[in-house]
Design an enzyme around this catalytic site. Sequence first.
Site, short mmCIF file in Angstrom:
data_model
loop_
_atom_site.label_atom_id
_atom_site.label_comp_id
_atom_site.label_asym_id
_atom_site.label_seq_id
_atom_site.Cartn_x
_atom_site.Cartn_y
_atom_site.Cartn_z
N PHE A 27 0.87 -1.19 0.00
CA PHE A 27 0.00 0.00 0.00
C PHE A 27 0.91 1.24 0.00
CE2 PHE A 27 -3.37 2.80 1.20
CZ PHE A 27 -4.56 2.14 0.96
N GLU A 63 -0.85 -6.07 7.67
CA GLU A 63 -0.40 -7.46 7.51
C GLU A 63 1.07 -7.64 7.89
OE1 GLU A 63 -2.42 -5.96 5.00
OE2 GLU A 63 -4.06 -7.00 5.98
N VAL A 86 1.67 4.60 6.17
CA VAL A 86 0.26 4.79 6.51
C VAL A 86 0.02 6.30 6.51
CG1 VAL A 86 -1.59 4.13 8.06
CG2 VAL A 86 0.50 2.77 8.01
N ILE A 87 -0.84 6.72 5.58
CA ILE A 87 -1.08 8.16 5.38
C ILE A 87 -2.51 8.46 5.80
CG2 ILE A 87 -1.07 10.04 3.69
CD1 ILE A 87 1.00 8.46 2.08
N HIS A 93 -9.72 4.89 9.70
CA HIS A 93 -8.95 3.72 9.26
C HIS A 93 -7.47 3.86 9.61
CE1 HIS A 93 -9.03 0.02 7.00
NE2 HIS A 93 -8.00 0.40 6.28
#
Length: 160
Positions: A27, A63, A86-87, A93
Site C-alpha cells: 500500500f 499485515e 500509513v497516510i 482507518h
Amino acid sequence: MTRIGASSSLPDIDGKGIRIGIIAARFNDHIVCALRDGALRALARLSVRDSDISEIWVPGAFEVPLAAQTLAKSAKVDAIICLGAVIRGDTAHFDFVAGQAARGIQDAQLSTGVPIMFGVLTVENEQQAIDRSGPGFDNKGDEAAVGAIEMVLILRQLNR
Ligand code: INI
C-alpha cells in the site's frame, strides 16, 4: 566500565554475515519502494551481503506484523526491517492500521527475541511521506536498517 552500544548517531558498525529480512507493505508502494531503497543503501554501506537479504511484500501495513512474526520464528534471519507508509485519510482507518502495525511489530519482537524495526511511516499527508523517504540519511528505511544491525550486535553482546 562496560559500555554496549554507541552514543553517536552514526555508529561504526559492521553487518557482514548478518541475515536481514525486509517486510514491505505494498500500500502506497511508491513511498515504500523508496524506503526499501534507503534500507538497501544502508545495508550495503554496513557490508551486509546482498545474498543475506530477503525481501517480502505483503498487502498493507496491517499485515506486516504477522509476516514479521512468522519470519522471526523461522530462524532464517537475524533481524527484520518492517517498511510501510500509513497516510492519514478522512476516516478513522488510519488510526487502526497505524496503531495495530506498531503494536503488532513490537509484540512480534518481544515474543520472538528477534530485533524487528519499525520503519513504517505514520504521517498526515503525502508530502511528509516523501520528506522521510528521500535519498539521504534521513530516509526512515535507512534509519531502520542501521537500527537492525545495531540491535543484532547489541543483543549478541548482552547474551554473551
Ligand atoms: N495500508 C497501508 O499500508 N497504508 C495505508 O495508508 C492504508 N490505508 O490508509 O488504508 C493501508 N490500508 C490497508 C491495510 O493495511 C490492510 O492491507 C487492509 O485493511 C486489509 O487487511
